[in-house]
Structures are given as C-alpha cells and as structure tokens.
Design an enzyme around this catalytic site. Structure first.
Site, short mmCIF file in Angstrom:
data_model
loop_
_atom_site.label_atom_id
_atom_site.label_comp_id
_atom_site.label_asym_id
_atom_site.label_seq_id
_atom_site.Cartn_x
_atom_site.Cartn_y
_atom_site.Cartn_z
N SER A 315 0.85 -1.19 0.00
CA SER A 315 0.00 0.00 0.00
C SER A 315 0.89 1.25 0.00
O SER A 315 1.73 1.40 -0.87
CB SER A 315 -0.95 -0.04 1.20
OG SER A 315 -1.94 0.96 1.12
N ASP A 525 -8.56 -6.51 -5.15
CA ASP A 525 -8.27 -5.12 -4.72
C ASP A 525 -8.99 -4.13 -5.63
O ASP A 525 -8.69 -4.03 -6.82
CB ASP A 525 -6.76 -4.88 -4.75
CG ASP A 525 -6.33 -3.62 -4.02
OD1 ASP A 525 -7.18 -2.74 -3.79
OD2 ASP A 525 -5.14 -3.53 -3.68
N HIS A 554 -8.06 -4.84 -0.74
CA HIS A 554 -6.75 -4.23 -0.54
C HIS A 554 -6.08 -4.70 0.75
O HIS A 554 -4.86 -4.89 0.80
CB HIS A 554 -6.91 -2.71 -0.53
CG HIS A 554 -5.62 -1.97 -0.39
ND1 HIS A 554 -4.60 -2.05 -1.31
CD2 HIS A 554 -5.16 -1.14 0.60
CE1 HIS A 554 -3.58 -1.30 -0.93
NE2 HIS A 554 -3.89 -0.75 0.23
#
Length: 576
Positions: A315, A525, A554
């Site tokens: 991320s 995601d 995610h």
C-alpha cells in the site's frame, strides 16, 4: 524494452527447502473470510503466466514462537499530541559490532468487543517505541525553492485578524520546503553482518508504525519471511507520521515552548494540550520522495549500511518501495551527469546549465561500491498492492476522507482546539477508508443485511445494521491512535506518489530500474486494482508479477500473511 515473463514453473525460482508447499499453506486467522476465494482474472489479456498460491484453511498465530532479536531505544509517547510526542532525541551511532536485546512477537490484536470480532483487525498494539534518527543539517524537501522560502508574508490575506479561524500573526515564520530538525523513528531486528549488506527494509502503510511486529508479526522472526537469523531488518516510520517521527504534532521550531499559551507572541500558532507551540496544520507538504530520501540517509549515515538486499512494503509502503527502486535501485541515464548530496537534497552539478541530458530528479541517486564496482544501493524490491503513481481514483477516495474531516465544524481550517478536535470528521474519514480497503463480496459474506437487534426496525434511520455498527466502532477506535491533522497530511503525501514526476515518462523511468523486482497484487483489490501491478511489472526490465488470492480486497496484503510470506521467501531465496 524487455519484460520478464513470470512463469508458473517452479523450476525458474525454486523455493527453499523450508518453504511450505502451496497446497498446505494456510491464511492468517481471520473471521472476515470464509473458504470461498475470488478467482484470479486469468482470462484477461496479459503478458504473464501468473504464479499464484491459493489457500483455504485458517490458522492462529503461534504465540510461542522464538523471541525476535530487537535493537531499539524505548520512547514514552502517550499520545500523538502529547508534549513529548515527536520530539527528536539524540541519535546514537551504531558500533562496529551489533548488540541485540530480545522481545516477543506481538500478534495482531483481537478485541473482545463484538463489533471488532466481525472482521480481522489489521493492526496490533500501536505505539512509538524505537530509535530516532535526526538529520544533522536542515533537510531540504522536494518542494524547496519552488514556492518561495517562507510561509505567508505578513500582509497575506490569510494573516488577517478579521477571522478567528485564520492565523493572525506569527513571531517566527516557518521556512517553506525545509525541516529543521528533521527526524524519523525506526526499529531494527536481527544482526548486521560484517559486510553490512544483509539488510531488509520494510515500509509501512498509511496508519502503520515502525514496530513491525504489530502489523506483520507473522512474517518476522527466525525462519520466517523476515528471517532474523539471516537478515538485519529495518522498519522506518513515515516522515509526517504521529508515531515518533517529525510531524504535525512535533514542537514548532523557533518558538519558546514553555506554557506560553497566554502570551502575545505567536497568536494563532497551533498548540498541543499543554500549550506548547507545534507545527499543526503549518507542517510543510511532504512527498513520498522526501520520506524515502530521509530513510536512505538514515540507513547510510546512521546505520552505516553498505547495501540493501531488499525493500518490501504494501500500500503506502509499496509506494515507498517504488521510490526506493527509482532513487536507489536504478542506473543513471547519463553517468557523465553526477549528483551530489547536500542538506538532504540532490543537486545536479551542472544545475544552472541543466538540459535534457541532465540526470532526472533523484534517479539512481544512491549507489554503493560492492564487489569492486559501483552498484545500486538497493539490490531487489517487493512492492505490494500499489501502483507507480496515485491515480485520480485513489486521489478521489483520499479527498472524500479529507472532506469528511473538513466538514466537521471543529476543523476550523486546521486551527483545531487540541482539547476538542474534529473527531467526528476523522471517524467518518476512517470509515470511508475501511470500505475502500475491502470488497463488496467480503461485506456481503460477513454482514449481508443482518441486524444487531432483530427486534429493532428492519429499515430506516433507526435500523441497527451490523455493518453500520462495525464501521462506527472502527471509526471510534481509530481516534485513540491518530489525529485529524496528521491524517490529512499523510493522505496528501500519498497523493504525491508518482515515480515519473519531473523524471520523464513512466516507461523511461522504470526502464532504468534493472534490479530484480517481485510485484505482488491482490486479485480482489478495488483500491489499487491488479492492472496497476501488471503495468509496473511490464515496465520493469527484471520485473515479475505474483498474485495474492483473497476476498479481503486491498487489506489482503496485511491479512493474507501466509501467501505474502511464501512469495517473499521464494523471491529472497531465488535472488541470493
């Protein structure tokens, strides 16, 4: 431009003997999931054969794992806005022989609260313990020199006394594009070898910290992906965070920091609960590049690292990993154009005569001499669940979260009352984030249309939806570990992410990253879709793509720790 094809044939990247077979792998314990998995989109056109690991069972964290080797200095920081928070301590240079102490892996926290049990919590106990690196000179940010050298002039409309919500005066204007002091919090695990090159750097996500065991603990320890018997593992806090690094809650330079809240000097300057002047909303704009460069300077100058084996992050941590690739894992496009370090920034030697032949900003800036030759400082990387740039979709989601904070009347243009902050806005912002981190299927499987009280109304404003209860709980819990100004500033930092900015086209920039890079994407995601990881892998000369199968969306990079660990272990083993 050559693109490495990822083959599902294990002969190309043989797993280590200790690597668990894919058929027996199990995902981390999570009540959010059941055994149904979202299928990989293997029917879409792609230059790859996908190498995947599919799991269906659940296991619990073994709390009896061997203790980790941890070298750290403890800080006592009760709150992100406490007077001691984010105040630099004197840095300590490492000795030539690394000493270690022990600690125990902290599993991701499981609350007994019924609302929290609905979905796995990504983070354990979040605190600010660690060491502090303070840059010895004023640290020039990427924005230095672009907008003038100081914040608003005395006659600027924002300094008008006509509105109590605006800054009326400052006795010490802040320099724009400079942090002094600039400091970051970090933790280390394991032992540094004699050649100082057995280093793994782990980058955390938006609301993470440098205590790796709090959020990727299942990957850390002897024999695990981040093998502390084999590697010296370093995890740095993001510049601008509220977990021990210089950020909005840090004491404001140039101000007397006794309890001078009632004095005439510094009227309108943000203050903490103790009345001390802090940066607050005046904290300068930070880019992902600023964070990564300061970390690189710490690694080279404080820890005396000679070479980094691999940088890994998911991320926001993946965005930092991409910057590591460009700044410290790339070859320079024109070796005739040298860059020299100064005050934390990179300056071209022929800056006044800069041309198209000059070295683009930061590209291949950090190198090392190893095995008798000049090499990139970083030897490999694993970016997870991110893209090469923050897209309009991701900026929009960040902006809706910021707008939620702004809509709280207590935001007051960022001049918040430390005793009465805009917590309602921050809570809603966190809830928006929690939706974007997961998937429609995941929410349907866990909550459906279930109610917390079947005797209550089944629809309308008083309907006790389970999903509503879960989100409200998550928003409330977040208030105990984050503050509104820091959240706004860090989402803005994420939006700065673009490895091609000022460097050329994306194709040109990534073509210079010749180190091995394993890109991990999550098939479900929706925040950072798989096509973004496909793009990165296709543009890297030595890139490969692996897929995490999950219905977690995610957050799979945190929740599917067994799959993530297996891919990382295989990659590290095959690039020894």
């Amino acid at each position: 431009m050559n693109t490495t094809t990822v083959s599902s044939d294990n002969n190309s990247h043989p797993p280590p003997p200790s690597l668990v077979s894919s058929s027996s792998l199990s995902s981390s314990s999570r009540s959010f999931h059941d055994d149904i998995r979202v299928s990989a989109a293997t029917t879409r056109p792609s230059p790859y054969f996908y190498s995947t690991i599919s799991t269906s069972k659940s296991t619990s964290i073994n709390k009896n794992d061997s203790p980790l080797l941890l070298s750290q200095q403890q800080l006592t920081l009760i709150s992100p806005l406490s007077p001691a928070a984010n105040t630099p301590l004197k840095s300590s240079q490492p000795s030539t022989t690394t000493t270690t102490t022990t600690t125990t892996t902290t599993a991701r926290a499981k609350s007994s609260d019924a609302n929290d049990s609905a979905m796995d919590d990504e983070y354990g106990n979040m605190e600010s313990s660690g060491k502090i690196y303070t840059h010895p000179q004023p640290y020039h940010l990427e924005s230095f020199g672009l907008f003038g050298h100081h914040v608003l002039p005395s006659n600027h409309p924002m300094l008008s006394s006509s509105s109590s919500s605006k800054l009326s005066s400052t006795s010490s204007p802040l320099p724009r594009g400079v942090l002094n002091p600039a400091f970051i919090n970090y933790n280390t695990y394991g032992n540094l070898n004699s050649t100082r090159d057995n280093v793994l750097v782990i980058c955390h996500a938006l609301t993470g910290n440098s205590s790796l065991e709090a959020w990727w603990g299942e990957l850390l320890g002897p024999g695990k992906a981040f093998d502390t018997d084999r590697y010296f593992v370093v995890c740095c806090n993001i510049l601008g965070s509220c977990y021990g690094s210089c950020g909005p809650g840090s004491l404001r330079p140039g101000m007397m920091n006794g309890n001078n809240s009632g004095s005439s000097s510094g009227v309108g300057v943000p203050r903490n609960k103790e009345g001390q002047a802090i940066y607050g909303i005046d904290f300068p704009d930070i880019s992902v590049r600023d964070t990564v460069r300061l970390q690189l300077l710490m690694l080279k100058n404080e820890l005396k690292i000679n070479s980094i084996k691999c940088v890994i992050g998911g991320s926001f941590g993946g965005m930092q990993t991409m910057e590591y690739c460009v700044m410290a894992g790339a070859t320079r496009p024109d070796m005739g154009q040298r860059m020299m370090m100064g005050c934390g920034g990179a300056v071209m030697v022929n800056r006044n005569e800069a041309s198209s032949a000059a070295v683009p900003y930061g590209l291949g800036e950090f190198t090392t001499r190893r095995n008798g030759r000049i090499e990139p400082f970083v030897r490999s990387a694993v970016p997870i669940a991110c893209g090469a740039r923050h897209t309009a979709w991701q900026i929009a989601i960040s902006e809706t979260q910021r707008q939620a904070v702004y809509a709280d009347p207590k935001w007051n243009n960022g001049r918040i009352d430390p005793h009465d902050p805009p917590n309602a806005g921050l809570s809603v912002a966190r809830q928006i984030g929690m939706v974007s981190y997961r998937t429609p299927l995941g929410y349907h499987q866990k909550f459906g249309r279930a109610l917390t009280d079947e005797s209550g109304p089944s629809y309308g404003s008083r309907a006790p939806w389970q999903v509503k209860s879960y989100l409200e709980y998550q928003g409330k819990k977040f208030l105990d570990r984050f503050d509104p100004v820091t959240y706004v500033k860090l989402t803005e930092q994420m939006d700065s992410h673009d490895v091609s900015r000022g460097r050329g086209t994306m194709e040109e920039v990534l073509s210079h990253v010749e180190i091995p890079v394993c890109v991990l994407g999550i098939d479900s995601d929706i925040l950072y879709p798989l096509r973004e990881q496909e793009e990165i892998a296709s543009l890297l000369p030595n890139g490969e793509l692996k897929i995490i199968h999950s219905d977690a969306g995610h957050d799979g990079f945190l929740l599917e720790q067994d799959q993530v660990a297996a891919h990382i272990k295989s990659f590290l083993y095959s690039h020894e």
